[in-house]
Motif scaffolding. Structure first.
Motif, PDB file in Angstrom:
ATOM      1  N   ALA A  98      -0.571  26.285  19.827  1.00  0.00           N
ATOM      2  CA  ALA A  98       0.736  26.607  18.969  1.00  0.00           C
ATOM      3  C   ALA A  98       0.443  27.710  18.200  1.00  0.00           C
ATOM      4  O   ALA A  98      -0.483  27.946  17.837  1.00  0.00           O
ATOM      5  CB  ALA A  98       1.424  25.171  18.298  1.00  0.00           C
ATOM      6  N   PHE A  99       1.796  28.563  18.087  1.00  0.00           N
ATOM      7  CA  PHE A  99       1.716  29.420  17.119  1.00  0.00           C
ATOM      8  C   PHE A  99       2.025  29.258  15.808  1.00  0.00           C
ATOM      9  O   PHE A  99       2.365  27.903  15.432  1.00  0.00           O
ATOM     10  CB  PHE A  99       2.705  30.409  17.435  1.00  0.00           C
ATOM     11  N   PRO A 100       1.399  29.714  14.745  1.00  0.00           N
ATOM     12  CA  PRO A 100       1.375  29.342  13.266  1.00  0.00           C
ATOM     13  C   PRO A 100       2.552  28.384  12.737  1.00  0.00           C
ATOM     14  O   PRO A 100       2.445  27.519  12.266  1.00  0.00           O
ATOM     15  CB  PRO A 100       0.881  30.642  12.428  1.00  0.00           C
ATOM     16  N   THR A 101       3.785  29.208  12.838  1.00  0.00           N
ATOM     17  CA  THR A 101       4.755  28.670  12.278  1.00  0.00           C
ATOM     18  C   THR A 101       5.241  27.079  12.804  1.00  0.00           C
ATOM     19  O   THR A 101       6.078  26.506  12.286  1.00  0.00           O
ATOM     20  CB  THR A 101       6.140  29.475  12.367  1.00  0.00           C
ATOM     21  N   ALA A 102       4.731  26.977  14.119  1.00  0.00           N
ATOM     22  CA  ALA A 102       5.292  25.650  14.754  1.00  0.00           C
ATOM     23  C   ALA A 102       4.324  24.503  14.292  1.00  0.00           C
ATOM     24  O   ALA A 102       4.520  23.503  14.570  1.00  0.00           O
ATOM     25  CB  ALA A 102       5.136  25.701  16.296  1.00  0.00           C
ATOM     26  N   ILE A 103       3.253  24.780  13.870  1.00  0.00           N
ATOM     27  CA  ILE A 103       1.943  23.898  13.698  1.00  0.00           C
ATOM     28  C   ILE A 103       2.804  22.960  12.346  1.00  0.00           C
ATOM     29  O   ILE A 103       2.820  21.500  12.413  1.00  0.00           O
ATOM     30  CB  ILE A 103       0.709  24.570  13.250  1.00  0.00           C
ATOM     31  N   PRO A 104       3.254  23.271  11.318  1.00  0.00           N
ATOM     32  CA  PRO A 104       3.458  22.420   9.979  1.00  0.00           C
ATOM     33  C   PRO A 104       4.944  21.693  10.658  1.00  0.00           C
ATOM     34  O   PRO A 104       5.123  20.572  10.153  1.00  0.00           O
ATOM     35  CB  PRO A 104       3.657  23.243   9.103  1.00  0.00           C
ATOM     36  N   GLU A 149       9.664  33.815  23.588  1.00  0.00           N
ATOM     37  CA  GLU A 149      10.315  35.066  24.083  1.00  0.00           C
ATOM     38  C   GLU A 149      11.370  35.254  22.919  1.00  0.00           C
ATOM     39  O   GLU A 149      11.881  34.456  22.385  1.00  0.00           O
ATOM     40  CB  GLU A 149      10.695  34.984  25.380  1.00  0.00           C
ATOM     41  N   TYR A 150      11.688  36.633  22.793  1.00  0.00           N
ATOM     42  CA  TYR A 150      12.811  36.999  21.996  1.00  0.00           C
ATOM     43  C   TYR A 150      13.871  37.533  23.015  1.00  0.00           C
ATOM     44  O   TYR A 150      13.376  37.994  24.016  1.00  0.00           O
ATOM     45  CB  TYR A 150      12.387  38.072  20.937  1.00  0.00           C
ATOM     46  N   GLU A 164       9.407  24.491  30.058  1.00  0.00           N
ATOM     47  CA  GLU A 164      10.731  23.836  29.856  1.00  0.00           C
ATOM     48  C   GLU A 164      11.247  24.350  28.313  1.00  0.00           C
ATOM     49  O   GLU A 164      10.335  24.354  27.447  1.00  0.00           O
ATOM     50  CB  GLU A 164      10.550  22.105  29.862  1.00  0.00           C
ATOM     51  N   PRO A 165      12.423  24.301  28.007  1.00  0.00           N
ATOM     52  CA  PRO A 165      13.000  24.728  26.658  1.00  0.00           C
ATOM     53  C   PRO A 165      12.426  23.733  25.750  1.00  0.00           C
ATOM     54  O   PRO A 165      12.333  22.363  25.984  1.00  0.00           O
ATOM     55  CB  PRO A 165      14.491  24.651  27.062  1.00  0.00           C
ATOM     56  N   LEU A 166      12.242  24.120  24.626  1.00  0.00           N
ATOM     57  CA  LEU A 166      11.766  23.192  23.342  1.00  0.00           C
ATOM     58  C   LEU A 166      12.700  23.465  22.417  1.00  0.00           C
ATOM     59  O   LEU A 166      13.252  22.622  21.637  1.00  0.00           O
ATOM     60  CB  LEU A 166      10.377  23.527  23.041  1.00  0.00           C
ATOM     61  N   LEU A 167      12.820  24.884  21.990  1.00  0.00           N
ATOM     62  CA  LEU A 167      13.428  25.233  20.596  1.00  0.00           C
ATOM     63  C   LEU A 167      14.091  26.743  20.843  1.00  0.00           C
ATOM     64  O   LEU A 167      13.666  27.622  21.301  1.00  0.00           O
ATOM     65  CB  LEU A 167      12.668  25.188  19.367  1.00  0.00           C
ATOM     66  N   GLU A 168      15.192  26.680  19.830  1.00  0.00           N
ATOM     67  CA  GLU A 168      15.967  28.242  19.782  1.00  0.00           C
ATOM     68  C   GLU A 168      16.130  28.326  18.600  1.00  0.00           C
ATOM     69  O   GLU A 168      16.765  27.451  17.595  1.00  0.00           O
ATOM     70  CB  GLU A 168      17.171  28.171  20.798  1.00  0.00           C
ATOM     71  N   GLU A 169      15.651  29.508  17.890  1.00  0.00           N
ATOM     72  CA  GLU A 169      15.965  29.715  16.514  1.00  0.00           C
ATOM     73  C   GLU A 169      16.789  31.307  16.447  1.00  0.00           C
ATOM     74  O   GLU A 169      16.562  32.179  17.172  1.00  0.00           O
ATOM     75  CB  GLU A 169      14.688  30.029  15.766  1.00  0.00           C
ATOM     76  N   ARG A 259      15.000  33.635  19.192  1.00  0.00           N
ATOM     77  CA  ARG A 259      13.647  33.396  19.572  1.00  0.00           C
ATOM     78  C   ARG A 259      13.715  32.085  20.159  1.00  0.00           C
ATOM     79  O   ARG A 259      14.210  31.114  19.443  1.00  0.00           O
ATOM     80  CB  ARG A 259      12.498  33.382  18.377  1.00  0.00           C
ATOM     81  N   ARG A 260      13.320  32.161  21.329  1.00  0.00           N
ATOM     82  CA  ARG A 260      13.123  30.890  22.350  1.00  0.00           C
ATOM     83  C   ARG A 260      11.703  30.046  22.589  1.00  0.00           C
ATOM     84  O   ARG A 260      11.094  30.991  22.773  1.00  0.00           O
ATOM     85  CB  ARG A 260      14.027  30.967  23.685  1.00  0.00           C
ATOM     86  N   THR A 261      11.598  29.015  22.195  1.00  0.00           N
ATOM     87  CA  THR A 261      10.292  28.419  22.389  1.00  0.00           C
ATOM     88  C   THR A 261      10.304  27.601  23.485  1.00  0.00           C
ATOM     89  O   THR A 261      11.235  26.574  23.696  1.00  0.00           O
ATOM     90  CB  THR A 261       9.652  27.888  21.074  1.00  0.00           C
TER      91      THR A 261
END
Length: 291
Positions: A98-104, A149-150, A164-169, A259-261
């Motif tokens: 995972a990337f850092p901001t998603a860990i917490p 991806e952005y 599979e899609p998870l999150l969109e910010e 940003r799409r995760t």
């Protein structure tokens, strides 16, 4: 019979281009990689590599074998999945990248739920830059991972991986005061390390606004990025997950950039019980990660 380990080396050579890069990725020595590929040629009885001086390229036969290798590895993953499904409880180790901001915000709540429901399952979290996720999955350094991806930095499909899609910010413009993007053409910028998606986003989003950014600072931790903005060191792009704690003096302006995760795992592991459990836990955590 073909050796799967040698086939994996050939596949990585097709992807990475040099024996040295394959050796570095898989923790081999270059000579060991070369010896294994030479042995694979001997076993197949077909020339797989063209050697010109120190350069090595794949023959058409080798490219065909690489295509079969993707299917072979997926079938092996499916066989391992069937064995795991035969067990009554989840066990072994599941590695999550995972990337850092998603860990917490996403991963930690997910692994708490996973551990509670599956006490026999060992869970390991590996912090990864999203750009390195495909290689980490392909080399089995992790089993499931978050890939990004952005809008200005789309990611091409990766052979051998399923997503599979998870999150969109929403991506925000972080500055000392509310500004339009085009108004900051003469402002210094803070971006990620060259080669990261965040760095590429900064360049492409500014170019789309009609200027090339002058990047003064490089930082991959969004906390550090926001601290630099607060100190008057420049402007930056930050996504929703990075702005839970905003330093005084920083203003955020939402932009029409997202940003799409996605969750990613290797083909053949979709029905692995640990992967199924992890996907569900991460999806549940993602639903409450954003305000």
């Amino acid at each position: 019979m073909l050796d799967v380990r040698k086939l994996r080396l050939l596949r990585e050579l097709a992807r990475r281009g040099t024996i040295a890069a394959v050796a570095d990725a898989l923790a081999y020595t270059p000579s060991a990689v070369s010896q294994q590929l030479t042995a694979l040629e001997r076993e197949t009885g077909v020339r797989l590599l063209e050697r010109t001086g120190r350069r090595v390229t794949l023959t058409p036969a080798a490219h065909g074998l690489v295509e079969h290798t993707e299917s072979i590895l997926a079938l092996l993953e499916e066989a391992a999945t069937d064995l795991e499904n035969a067990a009554r409880a989840l066990s072994g180790v599941l590695r999550i990248g995972a990337f850092p901001t998603a860990i917490p915000t996403v991963v930690t709540p997910a692994i708490v739920a996973l551990s509670t429901d599956n006490p026999g399952l060992g869970i390991t979290v590996v912090e990864l830059d999203p750009a390195s996720v495909p290689d980490a999955l392909r080399t089995e350094a992790v089993d499931i991972a978050l890939i990004q991806e952005y809008d200005h930095v789309p990611v091409a499909p990766h052979p051998g991986l399923q997503t599979e899609p998870l999150l969109e910010e929403t991506v925000h413009l972080a500055a000392r005061r509310t500004e339009s993007l085009s108004a900051l053409r003469d402002t210094p910028w803070i971006a990620g390390t060259p080669g990261t998606l965040c760095h590429t986003l900064t360049i492409r989003a500014c170019e789309a606004a009609g200027f090339t950014p002058s990047i003064r600072h490089h930082a991959d931790d969004f906390g550090a990025v926001l601290a630099l903005v607060a100190a008057g060191q420049g402007a930056a792009f930050v996504p929703d997950l990075a702005v839970s704690t905003l330093p005084p003096g920083v203003t955020l302006t939402p932009l029409p950039i997202h940003r799409r995760t996605h969750l990613a795992h290797r083909h053949g592991t979709t029905n692995h019980p640990a992967v199924i459990a992890a996907r569900a836990a991460l999806q549940n955590a993602a639903q409450t990660a954003l305000p």
